[in-house]
Design a protein around this motif. Structure first.
Motif: not given
Length: 315
Positions: A146-157, A190-202
């Motif tokens: 059940l856990k595996q199927r739930t995780e597969e659905l979560r990843r697909a979503q 969608n990936f459940s981190p505690d923190y996420c940062i997206l920062q531009l690079v130049e």
């Protein structure tokens, strides 16, 4: 997908170091101490066994410990019947497999509980140890499935949600800065981190333009001083630390100590070898990341690179 991350072989050892199989958790509930001790002794080798002497106590343990694979509960207990207790666990822990022990003929309660999916199996007292072990083993296997199927659905979503967000950003954003908030939120949700940062690079250096996601609403951006981010930008390769407390190069870094971050994934976002941005996912607990999750993140980062490039040249 064949080796979607070129440097995957170099980080497999870190992944495997966190893949040592832990004993699944089991909760046993009975108001008779002798029964609790017997159940504990029966299953302690195969399970991490938690004990509770009432339904109320068991609910408190679950609130602290989280999901368990199997619950074994006595039916006749003071204040709360076993079926009543188990019904309260269904909404929060739908994958947990529930077993009732009964020495009475509470047929209506048991039939209703079984038909509603609240109880997987009932065992009569006094139980046969071999029968109970067999039932519990099957219950644990059912939980894993059940856990595996739930995780597969979560990843697909998660993959669908990310793709929709990236496509939406590419179509509607009129600047690179405007792309960042929805993308950071999508990766964070969608990936459940505690923190996420997206920062531009130049020119291989972080810019001021960034957006973040946080579970608790607060976040500190220390990417400018982070060695993992520096390596990701310089090499163009994914960098990962799954257990920072055991990493001699990172354990003493001040911002990891002050923020309590125990796992960090840094993904460079580039187009034709030009660094555009970097994605930082951070967890407060040592993290187990599967290869397929890393590959999904890497693929998503490539799609983000295309979206950012389209926005840069065709705002």
């Amino acid at each position: 997908m064949d080796n979607a991350i070129p440097e995957l072989d170099n980080i497999k050892s870190q992944l495997k170091s966190r893949e040592r199989r832990k004993k699944p958790k089991m909760l046993v509930v009975d108001d008779e101490p002798d029964n609790l001790d017997l159940l504990y002794r029966t299953f302690r080798r195969e399970f991490q066994v938690l004990k509770a002497d009432s339904g109320a106590s068991a609910l408190e343990i679950l609130s602290q410990e989280g999901e368990v694979a199997v619950i074994i509960s006595d039916q006749r207990m003071p204040e709360m019947k076993g079926t009543e207790f188990l019904s309260k666990t269904v909404p929060q822990f739908p994958n947990t497999v529930r077993i009732i022990l009964t020495g009475f003929t509470d047929i209506e309660d048991l039939v209703e509980a079984i038909n509603s999916g609240q109880v997987y199996k009932y065992i009569t007292k006094p139980w046969d140890p071999n029968e109970l072990k067999t039932v519990v083993q099957r219950a644990a296997e059912t939980y894993e499935l059940l856990k595996q199927r739930t995780e597969e659905l979560r990843r697909a979503q998660a993959q669908t949600n990310l793709l929709m967000t990236i496509v939406g950003v590419a179509r509607s954003a009129n600047s690179l800065e405007a792309c960042l908030p929805p993308l950071a939120q999508a990766f964070g949700e969608n990936f459940s981190p505690d923190y996420c940062i997206l920062q531009l690079v130049e020119k291989n250096a972080l810019t001021e333009a960034q957006s973040s996601y946080s579970k608790d609403g607060t976040i500190e951006n220390w990417l400018q001083d982070d060695p993992l981010i520096a390596q990701a930008i310089a090499s163009g390769n994914v960098q990962i630390a799954v257990d920072i407390a055991k990493d001699p190069d990172l354990a003493a870094v001040p911002h990891y100590q002050s923020c309590g971050i125990q796992a960090h994934l840094a993904i460079p976002i580039d187009y034709r070898n030009e660094q555009i941005a970097v994605l930082s996912l951070q967890w407060k607990e040592p993290s187990i990341l599967r290869e397929d999750e890393l590959e999904l993140l890497h693929l998503s980062a490539q799609q983000v690179a295309l979206a950012l490039t389209c926005t840069r040249y065709h705002p």
